[in-house]
Write a protein that holds these residues in place. Structure first.
Motif, PDB file in Angstrom:
ATOM      1  N   CYS A   1       3.515  12.730   6.247  1.00 23.66           N
ATOM      2  CA  CYS A   1       2.987  12.039   7.350  1.00 23.66           C
ATOM      3  C   CYS A   1       2.862  13.205   8.273  1.00 23.66           C
ATOM      4  O   CYS A   1       3.603  14.228   8.759  1.00 23.66           O
ATOM      5  N   LEU A   2       1.413  13.433   8.973  1.00 23.77           N
ATOM      6  CA  LEU A   2       1.034  14.338  10.083  1.00 23.77           C
ATOM      7  C   LEU A   2       1.271  13.881  11.329  1.00 23.77           C
ATOM      8  O   LEU A   2       1.698  14.453  12.133  1.00 23.77           O
ATOM      9  N   GLU A   3       0.398  12.791  11.734  1.00 21.59           N
ATOM     10  CA  GLU A   3       0.428  12.453  12.970  1.00 21.59           C
ATOM     11  C   GLU A   3       0.006  10.532  13.046  1.00 21.59           C
ATOM     12  O   GLU A   3      -0.590  10.297  12.110  1.00 21.59           O
ATOM     13  N   PRO A   4       0.452  10.173  14.125  1.00 16.23           N
ATOM     14  CA  PRO A   4       0.173   8.599  14.079  1.00 16.23           C
ATOM     15  C   PRO A   4      -1.200   8.315  14.385  1.00 16.23           C
ATOM     16  O   PRO A   4      -1.779   9.064  15.264  1.00 16.23           O
ATOM     17  N   VAL A   5      -1.784   7.226  13.689  1.00 10.11           N
ATOM     18  CA  VAL A   5      -2.823   6.619  13.992  1.00 10.11           C
ATOM     19  C   VAL A   5      -2.847   5.261  14.660  1.00 10.11           C
ATOM     20  O   VAL A   5      -3.739   5.282  15.771  1.00 10.11           O
ATOM     21  N   ALA A   6      -2.212   4.339  14.530  1.00 13.12           N
ATOM     22  CA  ALA A   6      -2.034   3.007  15.015  1.00 13.12           C
ATOM     23  C   ALA A   6      -0.396   2.730  14.981  1.00 13.12           C
ATOM     24  O   ALA A   6       0.104   2.388  13.858  1.00 13.12           O
ATOM     25  N   PRO A   7       0.168   2.657  16.012  1.00 17.13           N
ATOM     26  CA  PRO A   7      -0.238   3.357  17.260  1.00 17.13           C
ATOM     27  C   PRO A   7      -0.317   4.546  17.187  1.00 17.13           C
ATOM     28  O   PRO A   7       0.290   5.276  16.537  1.00 17.13           O
ATOM     29  N   ALA A   8      -1.165   5.134  18.098  1.00 19.69           N
ATOM     30  CA  ALA A   8      -1.412   6.460  18.076  1.00 19.69           C
ATOM     31  C   ALA A   8      -0.414   7.371  19.028  1.00 19.69           C
ATOM     32  O   ALA A   8      -0.284   8.603  18.944  1.00 19.69           O
ATOM     33  N   ASP A   9       0.144   6.719  19.931  1.00 19.87           N
ATOM     34  CA  ASP A   9       1.252   7.312  20.676  1.00 19.87           C
ATOM     35  C   ASP A   9       2.397   7.513  19.912  1.00 19.87           C
ATOM     36  O   ASP A   9       2.842   6.291  19.339  1.00 19.87           O
TER      37      ASP A   9
ATOM     38  N   ALA B   1       4.824   4.694  18.031  1.00 15.69           N
ATOM     39  CA  ALA B   1       4.533   4.657  16.497  1.00 15.69           C
ATOM     40  C   ALA B   1       5.957   4.773  15.928  1.00 15.69           C
ATOM     41  O   ALA B   1       6.253   4.084  14.915  1.00 15.69           O
ATOM     42  N   PHE B   2       7.046   5.366  16.556  1.00 12.20           N
ATOM     43  CA  PHE B   2       8.164   5.290  15.867  1.00 12.20           C
ATOM     44  C   PHE B   2       9.033   4.370  16.182  1.00 12.20           C
ATOM     45  O   PHE B   2      10.021   3.699  15.444  1.00 12.20           O
ATOM     46  N   ALA B   3       8.730   3.453  17.317  1.00  9.47           N
ATOM     47  CA  ALA B   3       9.223   2.325  17.795  1.00  9.47           C
ATOM     48  C   ALA B   3       8.555   1.161  17.077  1.00  9.47           C
ATOM     49  O   ALA B   3       9.089  -0.065  17.175  1.00  9.47           O
ATOM     50  N   ALA B   4       7.361   1.159  16.321  1.00  7.75           N
ATOM     51  CA  ALA B   4       6.731   0.160  15.586  1.00  7.75           C
ATOM     52  C   ALA B   4       7.704  -0.629  14.450  1.00  7.75           C
ATOM     53  O   ALA B   4       8.203   0.038  13.793  1.00  7.75           O
ATOM     54  N   GLU B   5       7.330  -1.976  14.564  1.00  2.00           N
ATOM     55  CA  GLU B   5       8.132  -2.735  13.727  1.00  2.00           C
ATOM     56  C   GLU B   5       7.215  -3.189  12.718  1.00  2.00           C
ATOM     57  O   GLU B   5       5.993  -3.893  12.966  1.00  2.00           O
ATOM     58  N   GLY B   6       7.509  -3.161  11.538  1.00  2.90           N
ATOM     59  CA  GLY B   6       6.745  -3.778  10.329  1.00  2.90           C
ATOM     60  C   GLY B   6       5.588  -3.241   9.995  1.00  2.90           C
ATOM     61  O   GLY B   6       5.236  -3.569   8.681  1.00  2.90           O
ATOM     62  N   ARG B   7       4.878  -2.369  10.802  1.00  2.00           N
ATOM     63  CA  ARG B   7       3.561  -1.753  10.277  1.00  2.00           C
ATOM     64  C   ARG B   7       3.274  -0.545  11.166  1.00  2.00           C
ATOM     65  O   ARG B   7       3.467  -0.712  12.177  1.00  2.00           O
ATOM     66  N   ALA B   8       2.817   0.536  10.529  1.00  2.00           N
ATOM     67  CA  ALA B   8       2.415   1.745  11.276  1.00  2.00           C
ATOM     68  C   ALA B   8       1.538   2.395  10.330  1.00  2.00           C
ATOM     69  O   ALA B   8       1.597   2.335   9.215  1.00  2.00           O
ATOM     70  N   GLU B   9       0.391   2.964  11.122  1.00  4.27           N
ATOM     71  CA  GLU B   9      -0.743   3.869  10.374  1.00  4.27           C
ATOM     72  C   GLU B   9      -0.618   5.305  10.524  1.00  4.27           C
ATOM     73  O   GLU B   9      -0.598   5.438  11.886  1.00  4.27           O
ATOM     74  N   TRP B  10      -0.656   6.154   9.678  1.00 10.99           N
ATOM     75  CA  TRP B  10      -0.439   7.631   9.798  1.00 10.99           C
ATOM     76  C   TRP B  10      -1.483   8.238   9.088  1.00 10.99           C
ATOM     77  O   TRP B  10      -2.018   8.073   8.018  1.00 10.99           O
ATOM     78  N   SER B  11      -1.994   9.561   9.689  1.00 11.54           N
ATOM     79  CA  SER B  11      -2.901  10.564   9.000  1.00 11.54           C
ATOM     80  C   SER B  11      -1.726  11.271   8.212  1.00 11.54           C
ATOM     81  O   SER B  11      -0.822  11.797   8.685  1.00 11.54           O
ATOM     82  N   CYS B  12      -2.301  11.563   7.086  1.00 10.13           N
ATOM     83  CA  CYS B  12      -1.041  12.100   5.867  1.00 10.13           C
ATOM     84  C   CYS B  12      -1.919  12.902   4.830  1.00 10.13           C
ATOM     85  O   CYS B  12      -3.138  12.780   4.797  1.00 10.13           O
ATOM     86  N   PHE B  13      -1.119  13.944   4.349  1.00 18.18           N
ATOM     87  CA  PHE B  13      -1.666  14.586   3.340  1.00 18.18           C
ATOM     88  C   PHE B  13      -0.980  13.958   1.913  1.00 18.18           C
ATOM     89  O   PHE B  13       0.121  13.353   2.159  1.00 18.18           O
ATOM     90  N   VAL B  14      -1.904  13.899   1.075  1.00 19.54           N
ATOM     91  CA  VAL B  14      -1.292  13.258  -0.273  1.00 19.54           C
ATOM     92  C   VAL B  14      -1.441  14.287  -1.286  1.00 19.54           C
ATOM     93  O   VAL B  14      -2.441  14.798  -1.655  1.00 19.54           O
ATOM     94  N   GLY B  15      -0.035  14.516  -2.111  1.00 20.05           N
ATOM     95  CA  GLY B  15       0.134  15.361  -3.186  1.00 20.05           C
ATOM     96  C   GLY B  15       0.004  14.419  -4.441  1.00 20.05           C
ATOM     97  O   GLY B  15       0.235  13.448  -4.329  1.00 20.05           O
ATOM     98  N   ASN B  16      -0.799  15.172  -5.385  1.00 14.59           N
ATOM     99  CA  ASN B  16      -0.978  14.239  -6.404  1.00 14.59           C
ATOM    100  C   ASN B  16      -2.064  13.075  -6.184  1.00 14.59           C
ATOM    101  O   ASN B  16      -1.942  12.207  -7.075  1.00 14.59           O
ATOM    102  N   SER B  17      -2.960  13.591  -5.400  1.00 20.83           N
ATOM    103  CA  SER B  17      -3.729  12.413  -4.889  1.00 20.83           C
ATOM    104  C   SER B  17      -4.916  11.763  -5.878  1.00 20.83           C
ATOM    105  O   SER B  17      -4.884  10.687  -5.847  1.00 20.83           O
ATOM    106  N   LYS B  18      -5.144  12.612  -6.917  1.00 21.71           N
ATOM    107  CA  LYS B  18      -6.042  12.026  -7.870  1.00 21.71           C
ATOM    108  C   LYS B  18      -5.266  10.724  -8.749  1.00 21.71           C
ATOM    109  O   LYS B  18      -5.868   9.846  -9.193  1.00 21.71           O
ATOM    110  N   ARG B  19      -4.217  11.015  -8.725  1.00 27.14           N
ATOM    111  CA  ARG B  19      -3.367   9.816  -9.568  1.00 27.14           C
ATOM    112  C   ARG B  19      -3.136   8.438  -8.712  1.00 27.14           C
ATOM    113  O   ARG B  19      -2.466   7.619  -9.345  1.00 27.14           O
TER     114      ARG B  19
END
Length: 420
Positions: free
Chosen positions: A107-115, A119-137
């Motif tokens: 996890c790099l930074e929040p997208v929704a909520p962007a704040d 984002a850390f107080a979000a319940e049930g759902r959160a969207e983040w910008s991420c690096f993904v390792g072994n992405s091809k799999r």
């Protein structure tokens, strides 16, 4: 005569192009290289954090060797200590596909909520910008992880909603949905220690890789100069009546991004979130005390405030400091720039400035706010080494040669410097 980075060739370039006039973008990163033996990289901190070595560089350039417990006595009487209160999150999540393949989601930074706070107080759902390792799999199917939080069985689901060369956007959902994302990531993830430690995260890193004053969640790397502070050191600073102030910069993974270009002008700086109280900005504008920044993250935040104030004075919205903005444009006094920022906040009824910064501090930069810094010993050919060189007038190599010759420990868990 003080040693200069890159030897005679670099010194010659400085003689032809004084630092305040030379084209900063043409600086060659090779001039900021030095040999760092593997055994000098500290893989763990000392058991007693404040017993590490401390290299003091005085105003006249002289060097003294101390222990970090002596820091309070070494600070000038008119100092103000400013440190970064960000807290490192368990940003590394390891999922396993049904077929056995491991997928790492960072996890790099929040997208929704962007704040960040939302984002850390979000319940049930959160969207983040991420690096993904072994992405091809990782194809289209969501990933799942089963957790136990308190007395509850929890299922965390990760769905990749977009993918690009710079990373992925990942939607996290979980059941029960009344848990916060902060609770989820605390249970599901692990502390992302720096890659140059060349070892897996250990249980001890959960405490070792946090400053004792960390409180605002959001970083994926620690402001490591602060790792040396203990309650005893802070108490000793208070007894000297030296004010301690906090700000926030959430350290991004870009802090580990190597400079791969020959010229620093071809290196793109990452954006990082900053938050500073209106009262601290007003106090800085008064200029009554010598500002000592704890760590390069605090340095970058404090210096960004000056340039955000410049933006206000130019009629611009102070939302982000562009990478090269500090090296051009009209000059203001520090008080004028910070005063403009305070007026901007007051006109909008805001008690906190939130913005982002891409500032790069390199030789040729004119420090406006920071008069001293506590920092660690940084990687060769890094932007952090450029920052130190800019502050010391190019004297970094003499300091690093001393440290290498006197058994100092380097990088995140290593020893410290006080630069005045």
């Amino acid at each position: 005569m003080l040693l200069r980075p890159g030897g005679a060739n670099f010194a010659l370039r400085l003689a032809i192009y004084p630092m305040n006039e030379m084209n900063v973008t043409d600086i060659k990163i090779e001039d900021f290289n030095y040999p760092l033996p593997e055994e000098r990289i500290a893989s763990h901190p000392l058991q007693m954090r404040d017993h590490c070595k401390l290299l003091l560089r005085n105003h006249d350039g002289s060097l003294e060797e101390h222990v970090f417990t002596e820091l309070p006595a070494l600070l000038p009487a008119d100092s103000m200590l400013v440190y970064n209160n960000t807290r490192v999150i368990n940003a590394r999540l390891r999922f396993r596909k049904p077929g056995g393949a491991r997928i790492e989601v960072f996890c790099l930074e929040p997208v929704a909520p962007a704040d960040y706070q939302m984002a850390f107080a979000a319940e049930g759902r959160a969207e983040w910008s991420c690096f993904v390792g072994n992405s091809k799999r990782w194809k289209d199917a969501p990933l799942e992880m089963e957790l136990r939080i308190g007395e509850q069985d929890v299922v965390l689901t990760a769905t990749r909603t977009s993918k690009s060369d710079s990373g992925s956007t990942v939607e996290f959902t979980w059941q029960p949905s009344d848990l916060t994302f902060s609770q989820i990531i605390e249970a599901a993830g692990e502390i992302p220690i720096p890659p140059y430690l060349n070892r897996p995260t250990q249980q001890s890193d959960a405490d070792d890789y946090q400053t004792i004053y960390s409180s605002i969640e959001g970083s994926v790397a620690a402001p490591t100069a602060g790792l040396h502070f203990t309650p005893d050191v802070l108490d000793a600073i208070d007894r000297r009546d030296i004010p301690r102030r906090e700000l926030t910069l959430h350290v991004g993974a870009g802090t580990f991004k190597p400079v791969k270009s020959d010229r620093i002008g071809d290196h793109g700086m990452h954006s990082e979130f900053i938050s500073v109280s209106r009262d601290l900005i007003a106090e800085l504008a008064e200029g009554q005390r010598r500002v000592i920044a704890v760590g390069t993250t605090s340095v970058r935040t404090l210096e960004s405030l000056y340039h955000l104030g410049r933006m206000v004075a130019e009629g611009k919205t102070p939302d982000e400091v562009p990478q090269w903005y500090p090296y051009s444009g009209p000059e203001l006094s520090t008080g004028e720039a910070l005063g403009a920022l305070v007026e901007y906040l007051d006109a909008r009824g805001l008690d906190t400035l939130t913005a982002s910064t891409r500032i790069i501090i390199a030789p040729g930069y004119d420090y406006r706010v920071v008069k001293g810094m506590v920092t660690n010993f940084h990687q060769p050919q890094s932007t952090l080494l450029l920052l130190v060189s800019a502050f010391t007038g190019g004297d970094w190599r003499r300091m690093y040669d001393y440290a290498l010759g006197h058994d100092f420990r380097f990088l995140s868990y290593g020893d410290a410097q006080l630069l005045l």
